[in-house]
Design a protein around this motif. Structure first.
Motif, PDB file in Angstrom:
ATOM      1  N   GLN A 127       0.706  -1.231  -0.088  1.00 25.80           N
ATOM      2  CA  GLN A 127      -0.012   0.061  -0.008  1.00 25.80           C
ATOM      3  C   GLN A 127       0.830   1.231  -0.008  1.00 25.80           C
ATOM      4  N   PHE A 128       2.005   1.178   0.718  1.00 22.52           N
ATOM      5  CA  PHE A 128       2.762   2.357   0.791  1.00 22.52           C
ATOM      6  C   PHE A 128       3.259   2.615  -0.742  1.00 22.52           C
ATOM      7  N   GLN A 129       3.941   1.624  -1.519  1.00 22.55           N
ATOM      8  CA  GLN A 129       4.312   1.886  -2.713  1.00 22.55           C
ATOM      9  C   GLN A 129       3.186   2.301  -3.874  1.00 22.55           C
ATOM     10  N   GLU A 130       2.116   1.946  -3.460  1.00 17.92           N
ATOM     11  CA  GLU A 130       0.748   2.149  -4.339  1.00 17.92           C
ATOM     12  C   GLU A 130       0.576   3.735  -4.021  1.00 17.92           C
ATOM     13  N   LEU A 131       0.535   4.171  -2.818  1.00 24.42           N
ATOM     14  CA  LEU A 131       0.504   5.519  -2.592  1.00 24.42           C
ATOM     15  C   LEU A 131       1.589   6.581  -3.049  1.00 24.42           C
ATOM     16  N   ALA A 132       2.910   6.041  -3.162  1.00 26.94           N
ATOM     17  CA  ALA A 132       4.020   6.709  -3.584  1.00 26.94           C
ATOM     18  C   ALA A 132       3.561   7.114  -5.014  1.00 26.94           C
ATOM     19  N   LEU A 133       3.293   5.983  -5.733  1.00 28.09           N
ATOM     20  CA  LEU A 133       3.241   6.212  -7.376  1.00 28.09           C
ATOM     21  C   LEU A 133       2.007   6.966  -7.579  1.00 28.09           C
ATOM     22  N   ALA A 134       0.955   6.919  -6.708  1.00 31.23           N
ATOM     23  CA  ALA A 134      -0.292   7.626  -6.876  1.00 31.23           C
ATOM     24  C   ALA A 134       0.219   9.276  -6.872  1.00 31.23           C
ATOM     25  N   LEU A 135       1.007   9.626  -5.854  1.00 33.01           N
ATOM     26  CA  LEU A 135       1.658  10.815  -5.643  1.00 33.01           C
ATOM     27  C   LEU A 135       2.517  11.502  -7.024  1.00 33.01           C
ATOM     28  N   ASP A 136       3.226  10.417  -7.764  1.00 27.29           N
ATOM     29  CA  ASP A 136       3.652  10.698  -8.847  1.00 27.29           C
ATOM     30  C   ASP A 136       2.728  11.055 -10.048  1.00 27.29           C
ATOM     31  N   LEU A 137       1.730  10.279  -9.986  1.00 25.52           N
ATOM     32  CA  LEU A 137       0.575  10.242 -11.053  1.00 25.52           C
ATOM     33  C   LEU A 137      -0.215  11.693 -11.057  1.00 25.52           C
ATOM     34  N   LEU A 138      -0.223  12.100  -9.854  1.00 25.31           N
ATOM     35  CA  LEU A 138      -1.057  13.245  -9.573  1.00 25.31           C
ATOM     36  C   LEU A 138      -0.749  14.433 -10.274  1.00 25.31           C
ATOM     37  N   ASN A 177      11.490  -1.207  10.663  1.00 22.39           N
ATOM     38  CA  ASN A 177      10.425  -1.215   9.551  1.00 22.39           C
ATOM     39  C   ASN A 177      10.112  -0.280   8.979  1.00 22.39           C
ATOM     40  N   ASN A 178      11.029   0.310   8.215  1.00 23.41           N
ATOM     41  CA  ASN A 178      10.579   1.571   7.655  1.00 23.41           C
ATOM     42  C   ASN A 178      10.310   1.042   6.222  1.00 23.41           C
ATOM     43  N   ASN A 179       9.259   1.808   5.425  1.00 25.70           N
ATOM     44  CA  ASN A 179       8.846   1.201   4.021  1.00 25.70           C
ATOM     45  C   ASN A 179      10.115   1.719   2.871  1.00 25.70           C
ATOM     46  N   ALA A 180      10.070   0.790   1.854  1.00 29.46           N
ATOM     47  CA  ALA A 180      10.824   1.262   0.725  1.00 29.46           C
ATOM     48  C   ALA A 180       9.883   1.598  -0.261  1.00 29.46           C
ATOM     49  N   TYR A 181      10.498   2.904  -1.080  1.00 28.66           N
ATOM     50  CA  TYR A 181      10.015   3.429  -1.922  1.00 28.66           C
ATOM     51  C   TYR A 181      10.033   2.581  -3.302  1.00 28.66           C
ATOM     52  N   PRO A 182       9.026   2.426  -4.165  1.00 30.53           N
ATOM     53  CA  PRO A 182       9.193   1.611  -5.452  1.00 30.53           C
ATOM     54  C   PRO A 182      10.295   2.039  -6.066  1.00 30.53           C
ATOM     55  N   ASN A 194      -8.387  -6.526  -4.253  1.00 29.39           N
ATOM     56  CA  ASN A 194      -7.275  -7.044  -3.555  1.00 29.39           C
ATOM     57  C   ASN A 194      -7.070  -6.261  -1.963  1.00 29.39           C
ATOM     58  N   GLY A 195      -8.042  -5.681  -1.671  1.00 27.40           N
ATOM     59  CA  GLY A 195      -7.894  -4.899  -0.374  1.00 27.40           C
ATOM     60  C   GLY A 195      -6.757  -3.654  -0.561  1.00 27.40           C
ATOM     61  N   LEU A 196      -6.340  -3.138  -1.478  1.00 29.54           N
ATOM     62  CA  LEU A 196      -5.368  -1.874  -1.630  1.00 29.54           C
ATOM     63  C   LEU A 196      -6.239  -0.703  -2.258  1.00 29.54           C
ATOM     64  N   ILE A 197      -5.900   0.464  -1.737  1.00 28.23           N
ATOM     65  CA  ILE A 197      -6.432   1.428  -2.356  1.00 28.23           C
ATOM     66  C   ILE A 197      -5.498   1.917  -3.406  1.00 28.23           C
ATOM     67  N   SER A 198      -5.846   1.840  -4.600  1.00 25.36           N
ATOM     68  CA  SER A 198      -5.241   1.763  -6.080  1.00 25.36           C
ATOM     69  C   SER A 198      -4.666   3.279  -6.235  1.00 25.36           C
ATOM     70  N   ARG A 199      -3.668   3.491  -6.984  1.00 25.27           N
ATOM     71  CA  ARG A 199      -3.007   4.730  -7.421  1.00 25.27           C
ATOM     72  C   ARG A 199      -4.076   5.670  -8.136  1.00 25.27           C
TER      73      ARG A 199
END
Length: 451
Positions: A274-285, A302-307, A385-390
């Protein structure tokens, strides 16, 4: 009546410490003396410098520390473990602190009700300060009724999916949105027991207004709206992370109402996908964005990794931020929020539309107010899939930013909410009356005001 000396004891988590510190500043401005109790761990973690300590003491606020009973290496993200240790460690130390400091009133947040028991035995007045919404508090105090009426079972689980009203003049609430939903049986039992203990508090102060959730106050005459707490002086004082103020200069360089602000508070965590999906959404915006990516709460890294294909060229990412100032900045277009009550009030007082992304606790109830009652935001829907998509994030941001009616309602809600805290406002009058009550330091059950 003399000058009230209030002992403020928050549950040792950021979302309780900060609003109680804000209330302490407001009370100090009204002439009250405040002794603010940190655990030794939170005091060190908040890194309260001696100069700040001196400034606080100049404003009639001083700090005290009490041990939480845990070892330095213990996991303090285990809330049940922390609260059990505090209950076995602090009560014996409190009477001396109360007597030595000539305390006239004890003020606690939820899960620290044991301090009201100690105060009551000493003949000292006590009150609750609830950092969540009045509606959340109303639902907690309704637990025995909800069990009796068969709406939830003895473990707090809804007996069936339905919408109910806690009182006739409150909005409909989905039984899946109760703030204890998803908690363990042990946690639910602790909450139910805590609410019984908190009955010792003669007032339940809430950082809310009569206009934001008017029906909630019919649940108990103890519930007293005193918000919104507007003090900015405590912004840095009790933060567990260093605020990155460079984002304010960055915001100064962005066009008006152009920036998407993303922040999920001090506790919520996002799964890696979900973290990666959010990151890619911010690019898409294709809009400037300011994203708060909090450091890990644990020691496991446990820090998230950027796509790998995340660019982020239009945005700024910070570890922690001065949220009130950000949400009042003219460049902010909308707020992607977990809908914690502190953040909800920050957004309302900034006149900013919301994209709601609740995780747990009271956040779903707050989302319902934002989207369905106040109509100042939209929800985000998950895919199969239970994700909030980009794509969903992009679509909802563009819809929200383009909706002039939502923005107009947001500004109107800001105006009516802030008015309550001004001299002559409903919350301001309630606060004045609470201070008069706290000045009378005997437990004689004589109420100085009524509703």
């Amino acid at each position: 009546m003399g000058t009230p000396h209030i002992l403020a004891i928050p549950c040792p988590i950021q979302g309780h410490i900060n609003p109680l510190m804000q209330l302490s500043h407001v009370l100090a401005k009204h002439g009250c003396k405040i002794t603010f109790v940190h655990t030794e761990f939170t005091y060190k973690r908040a890194n309260i410098a001696s100069t700040e300590q001196h400034n606080l003491e100049e404003s009639h606020i001083k700090f005290m520390m009490l041990p939480d009973g845990l070892d330095p290496e213990d996991d303090r993200s285990d809330f049940l473990k922390v609260s059990a240790s505090i209950r076995s460690t602090m009560p014996d130390r409190l009477p001396k602190l109360i007597e030595d400091s000539e305390i006239t009133c004890v003020l606690v947040t939820i899960s620290m009700g044991w301090a009201l028991e100690v105060a009551h035995k000493l003949g000292i007045r006590g009150a609750l300060f609830c950092p969540a919404s009045a509606t959340s508090l109303a639902s907690l105090t309704s637990i025995p009724t909800l069990i009796h009426d068969g709406i939830i079972d003895s473990q707090g689980r809804a007996t069936k999916n339905q919408e109910i009203k806690l009182s006739p003049n409150m909005p409909l609430m989905d039984t899946e949105d109760f703030p204890w939903n998803g908690f363990s049986k042990l946690m639910f039992d602790r909450l139910a027991q805590e609410m019984q203990t908190l009955e010792l508090g003669e007032w339940w102060l809430c950082n809310t207004t009569n206009d934001l959730e008017p029906g909630a106050f019919s649940i108990s005459p103890k519930i007293l709206p005193i918000g919104p707490l507007m003090s900015n002086e405590s912004n840095n004082i009790s933060s567990f992370w260093q605020e990155d103020t460079t984002c304010l200069q960055w915001l100064d360089q962005q066009p008006p109402q152009s920036v998407v602000y993303v922040a999920f508070g001090s506790l919520a965590t996002i799964e890696q996908n979900q973290f990666q999906e959010l990151a890619l959404a911010l690019d898409l915006l294709n809009k400037p964005f300011l994203w708060v990516v909090r450091p890990s709460n644990d020691n496991k890294g446990n820090n998230n990794a950027y796509p790998h294909d995340f660019v982020g060229s239009k945005g700024k990412i910070v570890a922690w931020a001065p949220q009130k100032k950000i949400l009042n900045h003219p460049s902010i277009a909308c707020f992607i929020s977990h809908c914690g009550w502190n953040s909800t009030l920050d957004g309302v007082c900034g006149g900013v539309p919301f994209l709601c992304w609740p995780f747990f606790g009271d956040q779903k109830i707050n989302k319902s107010y934002i989207c369905d009652v106040w109509k100042v935001g939209f929800g985000l829907d998950k895919d199969e899939n239970g994700l909030i998509s980009r794509g969903e994030i992009r679509k909802k941001v563009e819809k929200l930013v383009g909706d002039k009616e939502v923005k107009s309602r947001s500004l109107k809600l800001k105006e009516t909410t802030i008015y309550n805290a001004l001299d002559g406002g409903h919350s301001s009058k309630n606060l004045d009356m609470f201070i008069k009550w706290a000045s009378n330091n005997s437990l004689d059950n004589t109420l100085l005001f009524s509703f």
